[in-house]
Design a protein around this motif. Structure first.
Motif, PDB file in Angstrom:
ATOM      1  N   ALA A 109      23.372 -21.146 -30.402  1.00  0.00           N
ATOM      2  CA  ALA A 109      24.196 -22.189 -31.018  1.00  0.00           C
ATOM      3  C   ALA A 109      24.034 -22.211 -32.527  1.00  0.00           C
ATOM      4  N   GLU A 110      22.805 -22.009 -33.016  1.00  0.00           N
ATOM      5  CA  GLU A 110      22.554 -22.012 -34.456  1.00  0.00           C
ATOM      6  C   GLU A 110      23.211 -20.815 -35.128  1.00  0.00           C
ATOM      7  N   ASN A 111      23.210 -19.663 -34.460  1.00  0.00           N
ATOM      8  CA  ASN A 111      23.895 -18.488 -35.002  1.00  0.00           C
ATOM      9  C   ASN A 111      25.391 -18.741 -35.118  1.00  0.00           C
ATOM     10  N   VAL A 112      25.974 -19.323 -34.090  1.00  0.00           N
ATOM     11  CA  VAL A 112      27.418 -19.568 -34.091  1.00  0.00           C
ATOM     12  C   VAL A 112      27.789 -20.587 -35.159  1.00  0.00           C
ATOM     13  N   ALA A 128      29.353 -29.635 -34.086  1.00  0.00           N
ATOM     14  CA  ALA A 128      28.828 -29.448 -32.739  1.00  0.00           C
ATOM     15  C   ALA A 128      29.952 -29.175 -31.745  1.00  0.00           C
ATOM     16  N   GLU A 129      31.078 -29.869 -31.911  1.00  0.00           N
ATOM     17  CA  GLU A 129      32.218 -29.668 -31.016  1.00  0.00           C
ATOM     18  C   GLU A 129      32.799 -28.270 -31.186  1.00  0.00           C
ATOM     19  N   ARG A 130      32.900 -27.818 -32.428  1.00  0.00           N
ATOM     20  CA  ARG A 130      33.442 -26.474 -32.678  1.00  0.00           C
ATOM     21  C   ARG A 130      32.534 -25.398 -32.081  1.00  0.00           C
ATOM     22  N   VAL A 131      31.227 -25.559 -32.237  1.00  0.00           N
ATOM     23  CA  VAL A 131      30.285 -24.593 -31.672  1.00  0.00           C
ATOM     24  C   VAL A 131      30.416 -24.556 -30.153  1.00  0.00           C
ATOM     25  N   ALA A 132      30.482 -25.729 -29.531  1.00  0.00           N
ATOM     26  CA  ALA A 132      30.608 -25.802 -28.080  1.00  0.00           C
ATOM     27  C   ALA A 132      31.901 -25.137 -27.607  1.00  0.00           C
ATOM     28  N   ASP A 133      32.996 -25.389 -28.304  1.00  0.00           N
ATOM     29  CA  ASP A 133      34.282 -24.792 -27.927  1.00  0.00           C
ATOM     30  C   ASP A 133      34.259 -23.274 -28.092  1.00  0.00           C
ATOM     31  N   ALA A 134      33.657 -22.796 -29.195  1.00  0.00           N
ATOM     32  CA  ALA A 134      33.602 -21.354 -29.438  1.00  0.00           C
ATOM     33  C   ALA A 134      32.778 -20.646 -28.369  1.00  0.00           C
ATOM     34  N   LEU A 135      31.640 -21.227 -28.004  1.00  0.00           N
ATOM     35  CA  LEU A 135      30.796 -20.622 -26.971  1.00  0.00           C
ATOM     36  C   LEU A 135      31.481 -20.654 -25.608  1.00  0.00           C
ATOM     37  N   ALA A 136      32.179 -21.743 -25.331  1.00  0.00           N
ATOM     38  CA  ALA A 136      32.905 -21.832 -24.061  1.00  0.00           C
ATOM     39  C   ALA A 136      34.006 -20.782 -23.983  1.00  0.00           C
ATOM     40  N   SER A 137      34.643 -20.495 -25.124  1.00  0.00           N
ATOM     41  CA  SER A 137      35.759 -19.540 -25.133  1.00  0.00           C
ATOM     42  C   SER A 137      35.320 -18.115 -24.826  1.00  0.00           C
ATOM     43  N   VAL A 138      34.032 -17.820 -25.033  1.00  0.00           N
ATOM     44  CA  VAL A 138      33.518 -16.469 -24.746  1.00  0.00           C
ATOM     45  C   VAL A 138      32.589 -16.472 -23.537  1.00  0.00           C
ATOM     46  N   GLY A 139      32.519 -17.588 -22.826  1.00  0.00           N
ATOM     47  CA  GLY A 139      31.705 -17.668 -21.623  1.00  0.00           C
ATOM     48  C   GLY A 139      30.215 -17.670 -21.868  1.00  0.00           C
ATOM     49  N   MET A 140      29.779 -18.229 -22.998  1.00  0.00           N
ATOM     50  CA  MET A 140      28.349 -18.212 -23.330  1.00  0.00           C
ATOM     51  C   MET A 140      27.775 -19.616 -23.558  1.00  0.00           C
ATOM     52  N   ALA A 141      28.473 -20.646 -23.100  1.00  0.00           N
ATOM     53  CA  ALA A 141      27.983 -22.011 -23.301  1.00  0.00           C
ATOM     54  C   ALA A 141      26.632 -22.228 -22.634  1.00  0.00           C
ATOM     55  N   HIS A 142      26.400 -21.573 -21.494  1.00  0.00           N
ATOM     56  CA  HIS A 142      25.139 -21.753 -20.765  1.00  0.00           C
ATOM     57  C   HIS A 142      23.954 -21.088 -21.459  1.00  0.00           C
ATOM     58  N   ARG A 143      24.212 -20.320 -22.514  1.00  0.00           N
ATOM     59  CA  ARG A 143      23.134 -19.624 -23.237  1.00  0.00           C
ATOM     60  C   ARG A 143      22.901 -20.207 -24.626  1.00  0.00           C
ATOM     61  N   ARG A 144      23.411 -21.361 -24.909  1.00  0.00           N
ATOM     62  CA  ARG A 144      23.405 -21.917 -26.257  1.00  0.00           C
ATOM     63  C   ARG A 144      22.002 -22.071 -26.835  1.00  0.00           C
ATOM     64  N   ASP A 145      21.001 -22.328 -25.986  1.00  0.00           N
ATOM     65  CA  ASP A 145      19.643 -22.553 -26.475  1.00  0.00           C
ATOM     66  C   ASP A 145      18.752 -21.321 -26.372  1.00  0.00           C
ATOM     67  N   HIS A 146      19.318 -20.206 -25.971  1.00  0.00           N
ATOM     68  CA  HIS A 146      18.559 -18.959 -25.914  1.00  0.00           C
ATOM     69  C   HIS A 146      18.546 -18.292 -27.292  1.00  0.00           C
TER      70      HIS A 146
END
Length: 254
Positions: A109-112, A128-146
Motif C-alpha cells: 500500500a505504501e509503494n502504491v 487511502a481510497e485511491r490506493v484501495a481502488d488501485a489495488l482492487a483493480s489489479v487484484g492485489m487488495a488482499h496483499r496491501r500490508d505485505h
C-alpha cells in the motif's frame, strides 16, 4: 494541425535523439512522427538496442529530444522547465518498468501511495481510497500490508501497475512489463493491461516479445531508431539475418 492530431495525448513531429560522448555521436532515434490518441493501446516493437526505451522516455518527459517537436497533453516539451516536467509526469503519466522498481522497506500500500505524496492538497482519506481502488483493480487488495519480498514477480508487477494507476494518469507507459516474468505471469500481466484498456485506459507498451505485441490496437515497428512499416521491417530483418549467416559462414573457414 488536424483536429485528430490536436486531440492526441502524445504528438511527435520529426523527433530525433542523439547521445554524445566527446566527438562521438550515437543517433538513437531519427525523424519519428507519431500520435497517440486517448483510449488507444499502442505497442512499440523491435529488436534490442533499436531505441524503444529511449522513445518511451521522451513520451514520459524523462528525457528531451535533440530535435523535433514533442507535445504531451498539449504541452510543448521544449517550453517546460524541470519542475514543470516533473509536475506533468506526476499528473498525466503512469510508468510500469520491467524491473518493478518497488521499495523493499515499504508495504504494498505504501509503494502504491508514493505518487500521491507529490500531490499537494489531497486529503488523506482520498489518498487511502485511491490506493484501495488501485489495488482492487489489479487484484492485489488482499496483499496491501505485505512487503515486495513476500510477493512473486507477477504479483510485484501487478503492484507496480497499481502504483502507475493511482494518480489516474492520462496515459500508461509500460517498458517491457513482461520482461522479467515467466510465460504464465507474463500472460496474467498482459491480460490485466488488456482489461485496463477495455475500461478506457490509454496504454503505450514497449516490448520485444512478438506474442504480446499484437494484443494492442496498433503495432509500431522500430528498427535502427526509425519507424518502419511491416513489409520494410520484414525485409530489413531478413537482410540482417542473411548478413549474420554470411559472416558466420566466413568465420567457419578461418
Amino acid at each position: 494541425m488536424s483536429a485528430e492530431s490536436s486531440s492526441a495525448i502524445v504528438q511527435m513531429r520529426g523527433i530525433g535523439k542523439v547521445f554524445r560522448a566527446g566527438a562521438m555521436e550515437n543517433h538513437v532515434l531519427t525523424d519519428i512522427h507519431l500520435d497517440i490518441r486517448s483510449g488507444e493501446f499502442i505497442s512499440i516493437a523491435g529488436p534490442s538496442g533499436c531505441g524503444k526505451t529511449t522513445l518511451l522516455s521522451l513520451m514520459g518527459l524523462l528525457d528531451t529530444p535533440s530535435h523535433g517537436e514533442l507535445r504531451v497533453a498539449g504541452h510543448s516539451a521544449a517550453e517546460l522547465g524541470r519542475k514543470e516536467r516533473a509536475m506533468l509526469r506526476n499528473r498525466l503519466i503512469g510508468f510500469v518498468f520491467q524491473s518493478f522498481n518497488l521499495i523493499g522497506e515499504l508495504t504494498v500500500a505504501e509503494n502504491v501511495a508514493l505518487p500521491l505524496s507529490f500531490r499537494e492538497g489531497l486529503p488523506r482519506s482520498e489518498r487511502a481510497e485511491r490506493v484501495a481502488d488501485a489495488l482492487a483493480s489489479v487484484g492485489m487488495a488482499h496483499r496491501r500490508d505485505h512487503y515486495p519480498a513476500q510477493l512473486s514477480g507477477g504479483q510485484q508487477q501487478r503492484v507496480a501497475v497499481a502504483r502507475a494507476l493511482v494518480g489516474d494518469p492520462a496515459i500508461l507507459l509500460a517498458d517491457e512489463p513482461t520482461g522479467n516474468l515467466d510465460l504464465r505471469n507474463g500472460e496474467i500481466v498482459m491480460a490485466l493491461l488488456s482489461r485496463l484498456h477495455g475500461s478506457g485506459r490509454t496504454i503505450c507498451m514497449v516490448t520485444h516479445d512478438e506474442r504480446f505485441g499484437f494484443v494492442a490496437d496498433r503495432l509500431i515497428r522500430l528498427l535502427d531508431g526509425q519507424v518502419v512499416d511491416e513489409s520494410t521491417y520484414q525485409q530489413l530483418q531478413h537482410e540482417a539475418e542473411c548478413g549474420l549467416d554470411a559472416r558466420r559462414a566466413m568465420e567457419s573457414f578461418r
